[in-house]
Design a protein around this motif. Structure first.
Motif, PDB file in Angstrom:
ATOM      1  N   PRO A 494    -109.473  78.003  28.743  1.00 19.28           N
ATOM      2  CA  PRO A 494    -109.890  78.895  27.657  1.00 19.28           C
ATOM      3  C   PRO A 494    -110.688  80.079  28.182  1.00 19.28           C
ATOM      4  CG  PRO A 494    -110.426  76.597  27.165  1.00 19.28           C
ATOM      5  CD  PRO A 494    -110.028  76.645  28.601  1.00 19.28           C
ATOM      6  N   GLU A 495    -110.627  81.178  27.435  1.00 20.48           N
ATOM      7  CA  GLU A 495    -111.357  82.380  27.811  1.00 20.48           C
ATOM      8  C   GLU A 495    -112.850  82.083  27.884  1.00 20.48           C
ATOM      9  OE1 GLU A 495    -111.856  87.061  26.375  1.00 20.48           O
ATOM     10  OE2 GLU A 495    -110.500  85.697  25.317  1.00 20.48           O
ATOM     11  N   GLY A 496    -113.485  82.531  28.924  1.00 21.88           N
ATOM     12  CA  GLY A 496    -114.909  82.264  29.134  1.00 21.88           C
ATOM     13  C   GLY A 496    -115.116  81.060  30.029  1.00 21.88           C
ATOM     14  N   TRP A 497    -114.461  79.960  29.690  1.00 19.50           N
ATOM     15  CA  TRP A 497    -114.551  78.759  30.525  1.00 19.50           C
ATOM     16  C   TRP A 497    -113.896  78.981  31.884  1.00 19.50           C
ATOM     17  CZ3 TRP A 497    -117.733  74.888  29.584  1.00 19.50           C
ATOM     18  CH2 TRP A 497    -118.184  74.681  28.270  1.00 19.50           C
ATOM     19  N   ASP A 498    -112.842  79.820  31.900  1.00 21.32           N
ATOM     20  CA  ASP A 498    -112.176  80.073  33.176  1.00 21.32           C
ATOM     21  C   ASP A 498    -113.127  80.755  34.159  1.00 21.32           C
ATOM     22  OD1 ASP A 498    -112.238  82.383  31.641  1.00 21.32           O
ATOM     23  OD2 ASP A 498    -110.235  83.069  32.229  1.00 21.32           O
ATOM     24  N   ILE A 499    -113.967  81.671  33.649  1.00 22.08           N
ATOM     25  CA  ILE A 499    -114.935  82.346  34.519  1.00 22.08           C
ATOM     26  C   ILE A 499    -115.927  81.332  35.088  1.00 22.08           C
ATOM     27  CG2 ILE A 499    -116.739  84.093  34.602  1.00 22.08           C
ATOM     28  CD1 ILE A 499    -113.952  85.251  34.227  1.00 22.08           C
ATOM     29  N   ALA A 503    -116.484  80.310  39.051  1.00 24.39           N
ATOM     30  CA  ALA A 503    -117.815  80.401  39.657  1.00 24.39           C
ATOM     31  C   ALA A 503    -118.216  79.079  40.309  1.00 24.39           C
ATOM     32  CB  ALA A 503    -118.843  80.809  38.608  1.00 24.39           C
ATOM     33  N   LEU A 504    -117.948  77.978  39.625  1.00 27.25           N
ATOM     34  CA  LEU A 504    -118.276  76.664  40.184  1.00 27.25           C
ATOM     35  C   LEU A 504    -117.424  76.355  41.413  1.00 27.25           C
ATOM     36  CD1 LEU A 504    -118.717  74.587  36.898  1.00 27.25           C
ATOM     37  CD2 LEU A 504    -120.513  75.409  38.451  1.00 27.25           C
TER      38      LEU A 504
END
Length: 551
Positions: A494-499, A503-504
């Motif tokens: 989902p958008e946002g979670w992919d970023i 990062a992780l």
């Protein structure tokens, strides 16, 4: 004296802070300023302003890790060596290959930019150089001539290079500043920011993608040129960080001024006719705007600078990539001939010749500035990821080595730099990310030719230490494929979670990479070399003291 020491001694330490800053600034202000404003605006609209700021922050964060490494190891082709020192042959080779691909492809890119701008001249033969998407056969031939010019300017001597480049850089700074000011004075329509979809007409994902593929990473990648010429620096501990950081900050101011000028100077009817910013399609963006607002003098100046700016950058990269090839050879992954430096001129001529051949190949395959800029952007980011890992790994492995530049905040800066690099790679969008990672795999047979003949006991630690990087590239390719649709993926994230996921991933592989470093033979060799150099310096100081006492 080792072969490496001998070859390094043929380089002439003639470049000071001003000359090295000119090298960095001259690399950053190349063809990017001629096309970057339009391509960024076409993707991100007025928010392209933020894309330049994000790109500069990413470049500056990553550059800080490399300034420590560059001051530790002031050697030719510095960027291709650091991964080898910290992790051995596999990770070192992959980083060097990615870095070399990113830089050597800039050379034909700059030549392409000059010819593409020429296609807007009001002559039938000039307009036949570019068909709107890529260079024609005649355009490729004209670009080839420029490649030969870059080559011969570097062939003769580093002092000729330095003098020529500093003069060109002054011109390259003056013309963009003049262009930005003239366009702002001629037409400054602030309604362009709010009309045609508003500040972010294509969403924030387009702003992030603009960082990766519109030429922004391409432009700021020039910060590494002073590092690759560190062997020619008079005082690398002081001059390298000043040159790297200074060139990024100066260039950011210039690029922001150009982006604002471009956004406000585009005629409203042009945006309306093309359905907004995405419909922009200039052959020579800034020159076309100059003509639109009756500034023919500026258009002529831009046409002239379309040769000077890209040619200056192409000349710099012809120089720095030859030093990179020299570094790869001394890492043990190219024949010995490419490590030879002409003792009279201080130029690694066989390496310079190899890069010319490769530049011709790139020119034949990628005939448009945009397509080359995309490849360069992703390959650059892949090459960046070893810097944050190597700088902290070497603090653990070799704390005793002198560090003329050592930031206390590096334990925080390094993982942030790794996150930034991972995000930019993801923002480049699938399938481009996958294509460039495939190009990375193409170089592995060269590594295999030199390494797989070694005994397993000798090879195993190199494979173990490089496993993090191979796995990282495969994982990033998978995440790019599975990621958000706004970044070309399948939409499983989902958008946002992919970023957050990216990062992780960056943090996890940063930790793995730092732990994977080991005291490999390349690190042992450079330690011994530095010890010899310190001993010679101590002997020299002792002789000077004795002479003063005797006097």
């Amino acid at each position: 004296m080792s072969t490496e020491q001998g070859s390094q001694s043929h380089y002439r330490r003639s470049l000071g802070t001003v000359a090295l800053t000119a090298v960095g600034l001259g690399s950053i202000i190349g063809s990017g300023w001629l096309f970057g404003a339009e391509r960024a605006a076409a993707l991100a609209g007025p928010a392209a302003i933020l894309a330049w700021v994000i790109g500069a922050v990413v470049a500056l964060t990553i550059a800080l890790t490399y300034t420590e490494l560059g001051s530790m190891f002031p050697k030719a082709g510095g960027m291709v060596r650091y991964g080898q020192y910290s992790h051995g042959s596999l990770a070192g080779y992959l980083a060097a290959w990615a870095n070399w691909i990113a830089i050597v492809s800039v050379i034909p890119g700059e030549a392409t930019a000059s010819i593409q701008y020429m296609s807007s001249w009001d002559f039938a033969w000039a307009q036949g150089l570019y068909d709107g998407k890529e260079l024609t056969g005649t355009g490729v031939a004209a670009s080839s001539v420029l490649l030969l010019v870059y080559f011969f300017l570097n062939w003769f001597a580093i002092t000729l290079f330095a003098k020529t480049n500093t003069a060109i850089t002054v011109f390259k700074v003056v013309v963009p500043v003049l262009t930005a000011g003239a366009l702002m004075f001629a037409h400054f329509d602030t309604s362009n920011v709010t009309s045609h979809g508003g500040f972010t007409p294509n969403g924030w994902s387009a702003v992030f993608s603009a960082v990766a593929v519109s030429g922004i990473v391409w432009a700021f990648n020039g910060f590494q040129s002073p590092l690759n010429m560190a062997a020619e620096a008079r005082n690398p501990g002081k001059s390298l960080p000043k040159a790297v950081i200074g060139s990024i900050l100066i260039a950011l101011v210039i690029y922001l001024a150009l982006q604002v000028a471009f956004l406000m100077a585009v005629p409203a009817e042009k945006l309306a006719a093309g359905n907004g910013w995405s419909g922009l399609a200039f052959n020579s963006p800034l020159a076309d705007l100059a003509i639109a607002w009756g500034m023919n003098w500026l258009a002529l100046l831009l046409y002239a600078d379309a040769f000077v700016s890209p040619s200056g950058t192409g000349m710099i990269y012809a120089a720095t990539t030859s030093r990179m090839i020299h570094g790869v050879q001394e890492n043990g992954h190219l024949p010995g001939v490419f490590g030879k430096v002409d003792p009279k001129t201080g130029v690694p001529k066989p390496a310079l010749l190899l890069n010319l051949v490769v530049a011709f190949v790139f020119l034949a395959v990628f005939r448009g500035w945009g397509s080359i800029a995309e490849i360069v952007g992703v390959a650059t980011v892949i090459s960046y990821i070893t810097g944050p890992v190597a700088v902290m790994a070497l603090r653990r492995l070799a704390p005793e080595l002198p560090r003329p530049v050592k930031l206390r905040a590096m334990p925080v800066i390094a993982p942030i730099a790794m996150i930034f690099g991972s995000l930019v790679m993801y923002w480049a969008r699938w399938p481009l990310t996958g294509k460039v990672i495939f190009i990375m795999a193409i170089g592995l047979p060269i590594w295999a030719w030199y390494e797989l003949r070694k005994p397993w006991a000798e090879l195993k630690p190199h494979l173990k230490a490089g496993a993090w990087m191979v796995t990282y590239l495969l994982v990033m390719a998978f995440v790019s494929w599975a990621g958000g649709k706004e970044f070309g993926g399948q939409g499983y994230l989902p958008e946002g979670w992919d970023i957050l996921v990216v990062a992780l991933i960056g943090l996890a592989f940063y930790a793995w990479g730092v732990r994977s470093a080991w005291p490999n033979p390349s690190l042992a060799d450079v330690r011994a070399e530095m010890a010899v150099a310190d001993g010679e310096s101590a002997d020299g100081r002792e002789r000077s003291d004795l002479e003063r006492v005797a006097g």
